[in-house]
Design a protein around this motif. Sequence first.
Motif, PDB file in Angstrom:
ATOM      1  N   UNK A  70      43.672  55.871  62.562  1.00 10.37           N
ATOM      2  CA  UNK A  70      43.520  56.669  63.786  1.00 10.37           C
ATOM      3  C   UNK A  70      42.180  57.417  63.817  1.00 10.37           C
ATOM      4  N   UNK A  71      41.513  57.546  62.678  1.00  7.06           N
ATOM      5  CA  UNK A  71      40.194  58.179  62.658  1.00  7.06           C
ATOM      6  C   UNK A  71      39.182  57.382  63.482  1.00  7.06           C
ATOM      7  N   UNK A  72      39.471  56.107  63.701  1.00  9.23           N
ATOM      8  CA  UNK A  72      38.578  55.289  64.536  1.00  9.23           C
ATOM      9  C   UNK A  72      38.521  55.803  65.973  1.00  9.23           C
ATOM     10  N   UNK A  73      39.530  56.550  66.383  1.00 11.52           N
ATOM     11  CA  UNK A  73      39.549  57.098  67.745  1.00 11.52           C
ATOM     12  C   UNK A  73      38.420  58.097  67.968  1.00 11.52           C
ATOM     13  N   UNK A  74      37.835  58.605  66.899  1.00  5.67           N
ATOM     14  CA  UNK A  74      36.751  59.580  67.039  1.00  5.67           C
ATOM     15  C   UNK A  74      35.389  58.921  67.259  1.00  5.67           C
ATOM     16  N   UNK A  75      35.320  57.602  67.121  1.00  5.02           N
ATOM     17  CA  UNK A  75      34.046  56.900  67.315  1.00  5.02           C
ATOM     18  C   UNK A  75      33.682  56.857  68.792  1.00  5.02           C
ATOM     19  N   UNK A  76      32.397  56.827  69.042  1.00 11.67           N
ATOM     20  CA  UNK A  76      31.905  56.660  70.409  1.00 11.67           C
ATOM     21  C   UNK A  76      31.431  55.230  70.577  1.00 11.67           C
TER      22      UNK A  76
END
Length: 88
Positions: A70-76
């Motif tokens: 879910x940390x991938x959700x912070x990528x732009x």
Amino acid sequence: MWGEEVFFDTRVPVSRETGARQVVEPGTVAFRTDGDTLALPYGPTTISQGDKCRLPGPCNVLGHIDGDPRLLATLRNGGPIRVEPADD
């Protein structure tokens, strides 16, 4: 970004494997052979049914993300990402 999937071009052509899958678990590291891209789904995509990670077609499964996908959700979109093999 494609729904809750990060993907990017590798420019490495790879053939589809016999065990390729379209529906995978969050955090799966997959290779989309139809576009030579690495796919990192962390949740539903735009074609998912329910909360499953549904990729655009059968993909080769390479492994799993070490840690919380879910940390991938912070990528732009277009932002930097580094992928490396995990130590066994």
